[in-house]
Design a protein around this motif. Sequence first.
Motif, PDB file in Angstrom:
ATOM      1  N   ALA A 191       0.819  -1.222   0.000  1.00 38.73           N
ATOM      2  CA  ALA A 191       0.000   0.000   0.000  1.00 38.73           C
ATOM      3  C   ALA A 191       0.849   1.266   0.000  1.00 38.73           C
ATOM      4  O   ALA A 191       0.608   2.194  -0.791  1.00 38.73           O
ATOM      5  CB  ALA A 191      -0.932  -0.017   1.202  1.00 38.73           C
TER       6      ALA A 191
ATOM      7  N   HIS B  16       2.321   1.497  -3.712  1.00 37.84           N
ATOM      8  CA  HIS B  16       1.098   2.253  -4.032  1.00 37.84           C
ATOM      9  C   HIS B  16       0.163   1.453  -4.942  1.00 37.84           C
ATOM     10  O   HIS B  16      -0.364   1.954  -5.936  1.00 37.84           O
ATOM     11  CB  HIS B  16       1.461   3.596  -4.684  1.00 37.84           C
TER      12      HIS B  16
ATOM     13  N   PRO C 275      -3.149  -1.655  -4.968  1.00 41.80           N
ATOM     14  CA  PRO C 275      -4.254  -2.156  -4.141  1.00 41.80           C
ATOM     15  C   PRO C 275      -3.780  -3.305  -3.248  1.00 41.80           C
ATOM     16  O   PRO C 275      -2.872  -4.065  -3.611  1.00 41.80           O
ATOM     17  CB  PRO C 275      -5.279  -2.649  -5.174  1.00 41.80           C
TER      18      PRO C 275
ATOM     19  N   THR D 163      -5.025  -6.009  -2.702  1.00 37.53           N
ATOM     20  CA  THR D 163      -5.213  -7.323  -3.319  1.00 37.53           C
ATOM     21  C   THR D 163      -3.927  -7.842  -3.965  1.00 37.53           C
ATOM     22  O   THR D 163      -3.798  -9.045  -4.234  1.00 37.53           O
ATOM     23  CB  THR D 163      -6.318  -7.261  -4.383  1.00 37.53           C
TER      24      THR D 163
END
Length: 419
Positions: free
Chosen positions: A252, A256, A258, A260
């Motif tokens: 994250a 940067h 998702p 998932t």
Amino acid sequence: MPNLTGALQRKSGDHRSANLTLWLSGVSLSLFGDCALWLVAGLWVKTLTGSNAAAGMTFLAYLAPGMMAPLFGVVVDRVRRRRLLIVINLVMAPVMCLALLAHTKSDVWLIYTVLLLSGLGSSLHATAGSAMLPRIAGADGLGRANAKLRTLKEAARLCAPALGTALFAVQGAAFVVVMDAATYLVAALCVCLVQVEDPKPQHVPGEPVLRQMSAGVRFMWQCLPLRETALTLVGVLAVFGLIQPAVFALVADGLHLPVTFVGVLSTCQAVGAVAGGIITVKVVDRLGARRLLLCGLLLYLAGYAALLIPAPAGVIAGFIVIGGGVAPVVVGFYTQVQRLSPDAMLGRVSSVADSIISLPQTLFIALGSATIAAVGYRPMLVFMVAVLAVSTWYYVVRLRATPTPADLAPLPAQGAAQP
């Protein structure tokens, strides 16, 4: 006479190979069923309760019995191991079917109970299996047998959750439960067909249970090669625990992407683990158990260092390499345990090995989860690489200082070429 001797050796080798095939088939099939059900149980509880916390508790229910590993070792060393393995598989089949009675939110306790019993059976089975494997594979085939078993385990962990989730979506949880129960029955049949000596264990009458439980720890500490390996792995596996919470922040905040994408990295690590297992089967006899473990440590160090590269390609490569180090480390460790431990206490020493593999990871997952927000992922990654570097350096120094036991050294070329 040489022809007769060669024929007898080939016959003995064929017999041992057949036994090992049966053993690996039963263990891997049962593990595949458990891996499929493990994830499905969380989805099932989530469906019945709507609670994420309740779903997460399924993982704790399955893993909690592993804390009883020292007691499992005592049990394994007090009974006939082959008979114990058959009983575990036959008992677990109907136990799994208890989950079929869960239909509403108020029945969720049945799923937790089944998972607790399943975790108990799985942990006891792992300890007994580790103690039994040297008799099945023989001294020369032990390293390859451990490598094959590890490869099958990693393949099951890669494929089974996806298959279990698909079956849950199409057929429902009951189908997965019945499938898992069936794998236990097949595993019991495979163990029944394995023809191996299973002598009645010898033990000291009247010896206190606590002393029996601590015997494995005492032996591992007194055996210099095992002590050095164990001290190395405590630091290494602590790093394995820290990466679990850190990877979310890495994805994250660092990449940067998702969250998932964590699933992609997990799959990459699993693929690397399967590939590492296949390679380990080929090289374990040429390297020997101790040098094989060192290769795994170097792969870990390279993989974690790659995570410092702030790019998806570097992180993906890092997780593949980390996965590739799993089999060399685990196979090298357990092969040392099995070859250096007396048969009479192999169950207890194996249970200590199981604890060394699992406890540091579990404790440092909790520590990492509590500190990642304050520390940040990058300092934590630097710390992990530093710990791995120190652990690897320590192992290299001790590897040079401690004479390698003959049964941990590489086999002659002709031995390594045998199937």
